[in-house]
Design an enzyme around this catalytic site. Structure first.
Site, PDB file in Angstrom:
ATOM      1  N   GLU A 114       0.848  -1.197   0.000  1.00  0.00           N
ATOM      2  CA  GLU A 114       0.000   0.000   0.000  1.00  0.00           C
ATOM      3  C   GLU A 114       0.884   1.247   0.000  1.00  0.00           C
ATOM      4  OE1 GLU A 114      -2.397   1.591  -0.845  1.00  0.00           O
ATOM      5  OE2 GLU A 114      -4.082   1.318   0.528  1.00  0.00           O
ATOM      6  N   ASP A 115       0.352   2.345  -0.519  1.00  0.00           N
ATOM      7  CA  ASP A 115       1.122   3.588  -0.515  1.00  0.00           C
ATOM      8  C   ASP A 115       1.163   4.222   0.871  1.00  0.00           C
ATOM      9  OD1 ASP A 115      -1.602   4.225  -0.587  1.00  0.00           O
ATOM     10  OD2 ASP A 115      -1.443   5.641  -2.253  1.00  0.00           O
ATOM     11  N   ASP A 172      -3.741   5.477   6.459  1.00  0.00           N
ATOM     12  CA  ASP A 172      -4.249   6.706   7.057  1.00  0.00           C
ATOM     13  C   ASP A 172      -5.209   6.296   8.183  1.00  0.00           C
ATOM     14  OD1 ASP A 172      -4.647   9.511   7.152  1.00  0.00           O
ATOM     15  OD2 ASP A 172      -6.327   9.402   5.781  1.00  0.00           O
ATOM     16  N   LYS A 177       0.571   7.018   8.692  1.00  0.00           N
ATOM     17  CA  LYS A 177       0.130   8.199   9.453  1.00  0.00           C
ATOM     18  C   LYS A 177      -0.651   7.692  10.660  1.00  0.00           C
ATOM     19  CE  LYS A 177      -1.280  11.362   5.780  1.00  0.00           C
ATOM     20  NZ  LYS A 177      -2.458  12.055   5.239  1.00  0.00           N
ATOM     21  N   ASP A 187      -1.495  10.829  -4.997  1.00  0.00           N
ATOM     22  CA  ASP A 187      -2.065  11.884  -5.840  1.00  0.00           C
ATOM     23  C   ASP A 187      -2.901  12.875  -5.050  1.00  0.00           C
ATOM     24  OD1 ASP A 187      -4.263   9.980  -5.365  1.00  0.00           O
ATOM     25  OD2 ASP A 187      -5.353  11.229  -6.802  1.00  0.00           O
TER      26      ASP A 187
HETATM   27  P1  IMP Z   1      -7.376   4.760   4.735  1.00  0.00           P
HETATM   28  O1  IMP Z   1      -6.189   4.197   5.452  1.00  0.00           O
HETATM   29  O2  IMP Z   1      -8.483   3.785   4.518  1.00  0.00           O
HETATM   30  O3  IMP Z   1      -7.876   6.015   5.395  1.00  0.00           O
HETATM   31  O4  IMP Z   1      -7.009   5.220   3.292  1.00  0.00           O
HETATM   32  C1  IMP Z   1      -5.778   5.156   2.744  1.00  0.00           C
HETATM   33  C2  IMP Z   1      -5.878   5.718   1.339  1.00  0.00           C
HETATM   34  O5  IMP Z   1      -6.237   7.114   1.372  1.00  0.00           O
HETATM   35  C3  IMP Z   1      -4.536   5.648   0.665  1.00  0.00           C
HETATM   36  O6  IMP Z   1      -4.399   4.462  -0.070  1.00  0.00           O
HETATM   37  C4  IMP Z   1      -4.556   6.868  -0.231  1.00  0.00           C
HETATM   38  O7  IMP Z   1      -5.155   6.561  -1.463  1.00  0.00           O
HETATM   39  C5  IMP Z   1      -5.428   7.853   0.487  1.00  0.00           C
HETATM   40  N1  IMP Z   1      -4.614   8.824   1.258  1.00  0.00           N
HETATM   41  C6  IMP Z   1      -4.533   8.921   2.596  1.00  0.00           C
HETATM   42  N2  IMP Z   1      -3.687   9.897   2.972  1.00  0.00           N
HETATM   43  C7  IMP Z   1      -3.198  10.426   1.827  1.00  0.00           C
HETATM   44  C8  IMP Z   1      -2.239  11.484   1.546  1.00  0.00           C
HETATM   45  O8  IMP Z   1      -1.648  12.140   2.426  1.00  0.00           O
HETATM   46  N3  IMP Z   1      -2.009  11.725   0.227  1.00  0.00           N
HETATM   47  C9  IMP Z   1      -2.609  11.040  -0.782  1.00  0.00           C
HETATM   48  N4  IMP Z   1      -3.489  10.039  -0.562  1.00  0.00           N
HETATM   49  C10 IMP Z   1      -3.788   9.742   0.736  1.00  0.00           C
HETATM   50 MG    MG Z   2      -4.477   4.246  -2.231  1.00  0.00          MG
END
Ligand code: IMP
Ligand code: MG
Length: 179
Positions: free
Chosen positions: A98-99, A102, A130, A158
């Site tokens: 994963e990138d 969050d 994060k 992005d």
């Molecule tokens: P979560 O962990 O389900 O909240 O979502 C993670 C996804 O939200 C990542 O795969 C990204 O696509 C997007 N995302 C979360 N933070 C960032 C950021 O700082 N920059 C760009 N995309 C983000």
């Molecule tokens: Mg993503």
């Protein structure tokens, strides 16, 4: 530096050095096992492409695409699978790539979904973490960098489908969001 950026928080050299380290660590951990890497589209594409070139293992590559059901239901963690795997997971050693983690909602849904397919093992590798934003408990097995709660772009990440191709990671100028 790209003119829309305010600041670079991770340089190309820092990223490349850390990705190589992660590759060596993963190579050691999996020894001669066959690894199925699964990239989460689209943000993980750049990281995955660089990472697998540092794996001295037999490696297969597949992708999944997901979308969350929108803001109103975001806290429910319900995500929709837009593209499922072509590969079979059952009995395989799976590494989810994963990138960024969050809230953790996307990944915790995917982990549950993939576990139900009975892999031999399942681990998570993220470039960025994060942890301050977490809504569900999830800890990556491999993490490139822990970053503060700032929205970042570049190296696959992005804003409105822009900036994925930047070789570094940075923070956008506030006026970019007002365009
Ligand atoms: P979560 O962990 O389900 O909240 O979502 C993670 C996804 O939200 C990542 O795969 C990204 O696509 C997007 N995302 C979360 N933070 C960032 C950021 O700082 N920059 C760009 N995309 C983000
Ligand atoms: Mg993503």
């Amino acid at each position: 530096m790209h003119p829309d950026l305010q600041e670079i928080i991770l340089s190309e050299e820092q990223i490349q050095r850390r990705v190589a380290e992660l590759g060596r660590q993963i190579t050691r951990d999996y020894q001669d096992r066959h690894l199925l890497t699964i990239g989460i589209l689209r943000g993980a594409v750049i990281f995955l492409a660089d990472l697998i070139r540092h794996l001295d293992l037999p490696v297969a590559v597949d992708f999944m695409a997901v979308s969350s059901y929108g803001q109103a239901t975001a806290s429910s963690g319900v995500v929709r699978i837009l593209k499922d795997l072509d590969e079979t997971v059952t009995g395989r050693h799976v590494l989810l790539v994963e990138d960024i983690i969050d809230t953790g909602l996307t990944l915790s849904y995917l982990v549950d979904n993939l576990r139900s397919r009975r892999p031999a093992s399942l681990r998570i590798c993220t470039l960025l973490d994060k942890p301050s934003r977490r809504k569900v408990e999830i800890t990556p097995d491999y993490n490139g960098f822990t970053i503060p709660d700032r929205f970042v772009v570049g190296y696959g990440l992005d804003y409105a489908e822009n900036y994925r191709q930047l070789p570094y990671i940075g923070v956008l100028k506030p006026e970019v969001y007002r365009r």
